[in-house]
Design an enzyme around this catalytic site. Structure first.
Site, mmCIF file in Angstrom:
data_model
loop_
_atom_site.group_PDB
_atom_site.id
_atom_site.type_symbol
_atom_site.label_atom_id
_atom_site.label_comp_id
_atom_site.label_asym_id
_atom_site.label_seq_id
_atom_site.Cartn_x
_atom_site.Cartn_y
_atom_site.Cartn_z
ATOM 1 C CD GLU A 1 70.777 -69.052 -84.655
ATOM 2 O OE1 GLU A 1 69.940 -68.165 -84.815
ATOM 3 O OE2 GLU A 1 72.109 -69.480 -85.752
ATOM 4 N N GLY B 1 76.394 -68.512 -89.434
ATOM 5 C CA GLY B 1 77.037 -67.428 -88.519
ATOM 6 C C GLY B 1 77.636 -67.838 -87.039
ATOM 7 N NE ARG B 2 73.917 -72.630 -84.998
ATOM 8 C CZ ARG B 2 73.013 -72.717 -85.992
ATOM 9 N NH1 ARG B 2 73.132 -71.216 -86.978
ATOM 10 N NH2 ARG B 2 72.415 -73.320 -87.320
ATOM 11 C CE LYS C 1 77.055 -66.201 -95.068
ATOM 12 N NZ LYS C 1 77.612 -68.426 -94.584
ATOM 13 C CG HIS D 1 76.608 -64.414 -53.485
ATOM 14 N ND1 HIS D 1 76.378 -64.300 -52.162
ATOM 15 C CD2 HIS D 1 77.188 -64.877 -53.533
ATOM 16 C CE1 HIS D 1 77.479 -64.706 -51.589
ATOM 17 N NE2 HIS D 1 78.466 -64.774 -52.482
ATOM 18 C CE LYS E 1 66.343 -62.252 -90.642
ATOM 19 N NZ LYS E 1 67.135 -63.504 -90.813
ATOM 20 C CD GLU F 1 67.241 -57.433 -87.534
ATOM 21 O OE1 GLU F 1 66.674 -58.036 -86.848
ATOM 22 O OE2 GLU F 1 67.925 -57.579 -88.843
#
Length: 550
Positions: A361, A275-276, A213, A392, A512, A219
């Protein structure tokens, strides 16, 4: 319960909570075997349906009274008014002073919603139209790289919601994707992620979609710059190549241009999209390129189907409301710390990971909207794997362990890849697991099978392990939209009950900020100034690097 000191100004407990606590005292130890025996019709009655999904919640440790009391809790929390406030664009993200309008991303063309004097639906469709034009140009070969080569590789660079949503959607809808193209997703700042994503790709045929954004996410920009160097190395350093191989999903035209991307190839979104909650915005550009604009539109229609169901359906028949309330029931009255999401569909292998961010979040909060400590547990841990793989590995703990883990089973009546009896075996396993979890196997049943006495205790299944079953006819773009929206609104329902802000994420900031402080200390440009553990670890890293270099 949350640790740490309690606020002295905690809000008064709702009457509905007290009623639920008393009810839990009455039925908290009731076994599903008994609940079904007393109410043989519950398997048909404790269900709900909407937007193409069928929800069976009869294998939960609830009665009609439980549902009535939980719905009463939602009513006392004024859920309906909060839902309308969200859909109407009120600034319900209180700590950031923002509207929460991911639902506007999928409203049909021609709808109108005025927020701060702007028709946000019209703006959304303007961006969608630009996305569609771009996606078609790439898919049809009109968009060419700097050497004139057709684009056949798309690499999405983002992190968090800018990665999890597109990556999940691509895997979920791979059946509908353009198979002549390769799609890869990079999020981790670990160079291995980008290195592996670029292996085998020809730079002249590769397009990068950089999603940030602010166009300043550490990152994402680190990976984007390295990708640019990779491209330029093959282009003889010709900076003009960048604009042919990079586009941006961002709101910062200045930084996008500085990077070398033509701002005309920047696709924007809004501060009212977290964002999510953004996979159906321009963040989904790689999804649209993969499946085409028409399929993307079908996915948006599925989102809108569930939005309408959530907004208009009675609370006691409302899929997201029931899902959210059941989560509150187990989190706050049974102390359940986790929820397992178990899709019996290989295409949904990334769906549990996507839900981890959406749920944790959003509702991993300890402070109410009023700024005081919460008085109950919030935000369960979400996790899972596709069936039958999980059977399994970790199902052992769910069946016979000491931890209560409510489960969501997701299944489809038809396979997108019908081969032999695979789908029957898959669905048989899904149904068998929910039955086994609910009813288990008693000592008497084990002994009746002739089991050796010393093995009897090991073969007993206690049962009474709760689960929801969510069914649809088959996985499609539309149904993927409804599934995602189901969980979005379930999360919101829980946030309203817990009186927390489900749309901020301050918890990601501290680490961060500290990372930026540590960065020059790693290189030796600054001396460590932290606690003794962090200082010692920094020194050990520096020492090991020196040893490696020698």
């Amino acid at each position: 319960m949350p640790d740490g000191p309690r606020s002295t100004s905690a809000p008064q407990e709702r009457a509905a909570l007290a009623a639920l606590r008393a009810h839990h005292e009455e039925i908290g130890t009731a076994h599903l075997r008994d609940l079904f025996a007393e109410d043989p019709d519950r398997g048909r009655r404790l269900t709900a349906e909407g937007a193409g999904l069928y929800l069976d919640y009869s294998k939960h440790r609830v009665t009609d009274t439980t549902i009535r009391l939980l719905v009463g809790l939602a009513e006392e929390a004024d859920l309906r008014a909060r839902v309308e406030a969200m859909f109407n664009g009120e600034k319900i993200n209180a700590t950031e002073g923002r509207s929460v309008l991911h639902t506007a991303l999928r409203r049909p063309r021609g709808d109108s919603l005025i927020v701060d004097g702007v028709d946000v639906v019209a703006e959304v469709h303007e961006v969608l139209d630009r996305m569609a034009s771009f996606a078609r140009s790439v898919r049809e070969g009109a968009w060419r790289g700097h050497t004139g080569q057709r684009i056949v590789n798309v690499v999405n660079i983002g992190i968090g919601g800018s990665d999890l949503g597109p990556a999940m959607a691509y895997e979920a809808l791979k059946h509908f994707s353009e198979r002549s193209m390769t799609f890869r997703f990079v999020s981790n700042v670990d160079a291995t992620d980008l290195t592996e994503a670029l292996l085998g790709l020809d730079p002249s045929e590769t397009l990068f979609i950089v999603s940030s954004k602010t166009f300043g996410t550490l990152e994402t920009l680190t990976n984007a710059r390295t990708a640019r160097e990779w491209l330029l190395a093959s282009a003889g350093g010709d900076q003009a190549a960048v604009a042919k191989h990079f586009v941006a999903v961002s709101t910062n035209a200045e930084k996008v241009a500085e990077f070398g991307i033509d701002p005309a190839n920047m696709f924007g979104f809004w501060d009212w999209v977290g964002g999510r909650y953004s996979m159906d915005s321009a963040i989904g550009l790689s999804t649209m390129v993969a499946i085409g604009p028409e399929r993307f539109e079908e996915m948006l229609a599925g989102f809108h189907d569930m939005d309408t169901h959530f907004r208009e359906t009675a609370l006691d028949r409302n899929l997201p409301v029931l899902t959210g309330l059941l989560g509150v029931w187990y989190r706050d009255f049974f102390g359940a710390q986790t929820v397992a999401v178990l899709p019996y569909e290989q295409y949904l292998k990334r769906f549990p990971a996507y839900l981890q961010q959406l749920t944790m979040e959003s509702n991993g909060k300890r402070t109410t909207l009023a700024g005081v400590e919460v008085q109950q547990d919030t935000g369960a841990i979400y996790w899972g794997e596709p069936g039958t793989n999980g059977q399994h590995s970790f199902y052992q703990l769910i069946h016979q362990g000491t931890t209560l883990i409510p489960c969501d089973f997701i299944g489809f009546c038809r396979s997108l890849n019908p081969v032999g009896d695979h789908q029957d075996l898959l669905i048989a396993n899904l149904l068998a697991q929910t039955e086994a979890l609910a009813f288990g196997k008693t000592r008497a049943e084990v002994e009746a099978e002739g089991t050796a006495p010393e093995l009897v205790p090991h073969r007993i299944f206690p049962g009474n392990r709760p689960s929801s079953t969510i069914l649809a006819r088959e996985l499609s773009p539309r149904i993927l939209g409804t599934l995602v929206a189901l969980y979005e609104h379930a999360v919101f329902t829980q946030g309203v009950i817990w009186e927390i802000d489900s749309f901020d994420q301050w918890g990601v900031e501290l680490g961060k900020a500290l990372a930026l402080r540590i960065l020059p200390e790693l290189s030796g440009d600054a001396e460590p100034a932290h606690d003794s553990s962090t200082n010692a670890l920094l020194e050990r890293v520096r020492s090991m690097r020196r040893e490696t270099a020698e």
